[in-house]
Write a protein that holds these residues in place. Sequence first.
Motif, short mmCIF file in Angstrom:
data_model
loop_
_atom_site.label_atom_id
_atom_site.label_comp_id
_atom_site.label_asym_id
_atom_site.label_seq_id
_atom_site.Cartn_x
_atom_site.Cartn_y
_atom_site.Cartn_z
N ILE A 60 0.84 -1.20 0.00
CA ILE A 60 0.00 0.00 0.00
C ILE A 60 0.87 1.25 0.00
O ILE A 60 0.62 2.20 -0.74
CB ILE A 60 -0.97 -0.01 1.19
N GLN A 61 1.93 1.26 0.80
CA GLN A 61 2.83 2.41 0.85
C GLN A 61 3.50 2.65 -0.49
O GLN A 61 3.71 3.80 -0.90
CB GLN A 61 3.89 2.23 1.94
N ALA A 62 3.81 1.59 -1.22
CA ALA A 62 4.43 1.75 -2.54
C ALA A 62 3.48 2.50 -3.49
O ALA A 62 3.92 3.37 -4.25
CB ALA A 62 4.79 0.38 -3.12
N ILE A 63 2.21 2.19 -3.42
CA ILE A 63 1.22 2.88 -4.26
C ILE A 63 1.10 4.34 -3.84
O ILE A 63 1.07 5.25 -4.68
CB ILE A 63 -0.15 2.17 -4.19
N LEU A 64 1.05 4.58 -2.53
CA LEU A 64 0.98 5.95 -2.03
C LEU A 64 2.18 6.76 -2.51
O LEU A 64 2.04 7.92 -2.91
CB LEU A 64 0.91 5.97 -0.50
N ASN A 65 3.35 6.17 -2.47
CA ASN A 65 4.56 6.86 -2.92
C ASN A 65 4.52 7.14 -4.42
O ASN A 65 4.85 8.24 -4.86
CB ASN A 65 5.80 6.04 -2.58
N THR A 66 4.13 6.16 -5.20
CA THR A 66 4.08 6.32 -6.65
C THR A 66 3.11 7.42 -7.06
O THR A 66 3.40 8.22 -7.94
CB THR A 66 3.67 4.99 -7.32
N LEU A 67 1.95 7.46 -6.41
CA LEU A 67 0.92 8.42 -6.77
C LEU A 67 1.00 9.72 -5.97
O LEU A 67 0.20 10.62 -6.17
CB LEU A 67 -0.47 7.78 -6.60
N HIS A 68 1.95 9.78 -5.03
CA HIS A 68 2.14 10.96 -4.18
C HIS A 68 0.86 11.28 -3.42
O HIS A 68 0.43 12.44 -3.35
CB HIS A 68 2.62 12.16 -5.02
N ILE A 69 0.28 10.25 -2.84
CA ILE A 69 -0.95 10.39 -2.06
C ILE A 69 -0.59 10.69 -0.61
O ILE A 69 0.25 10.04 -0.02
CB ILE A 69 -1.80 9.11 -2.16
N SER A 70 -1.26 11.71 -0.05
CA SER A 70 -0.97 12.11 1.32
C SER A 70 -2.13 11.85 2.28
O SER A 70 -1.96 11.96 3.49
CB SER A 70 -0.59 13.59 1.38
N LYS A 71 -3.30 11.50 1.77
CA LYS A 71 -4.45 11.26 2.62
C LYS A 71 -5.23 10.06 2.10
O LYS A 71 -5.47 9.94 0.90
CB LYS A 71 -5.37 12.49 2.66
N ILE A 72 -5.62 9.18 3.04
CA ILE A 72 -6.37 7.98 2.67
C ILE A 72 -7.69 7.97 3.44
O ILE A 72 -7.73 8.33 4.62
CB ILE A 72 -5.61 6.70 3.07
N GLU A 73 -8.75 7.55 2.77
CA GLU A 73 -10.01 7.27 3.44
C GLU A 73 -10.38 5.84 3.10
O GLU A 73 -10.31 5.43 1.94
CB GLU A 73 -11.10 8.23 2.99
#
Length: 83
Positions: A60-73
């Motif tokens: 999950i963190q790899a996806i967040l890093n790739t997409l530069h996501i800072s907030k998850i719901e």
Amino acid sequence: KDIQEGRCNAKSIVCVVMDEAHRATGEHANAVLVRMIREAGAKFRLVGLSATPGTDIKSIQAILNTLHISKIECRTEDDPIVK
């Protein structure tokens, strides 16, 4: 492909809605798209949707890093908003 071939100015993109966001790894089209938009200097928001984001924190963190996501719901079938 529209960005690569000059039919769409990546810097003018302000919002990306991405289904199956969990696929945005490596050279997948979703990962490449976000990289091209960022490299163009666009100021944009991304809404990434996925029913199956990953099986562990690392993926999950790899996806967040790739997409530069800072907030998850996160929603489950037990959430009142889903029912």
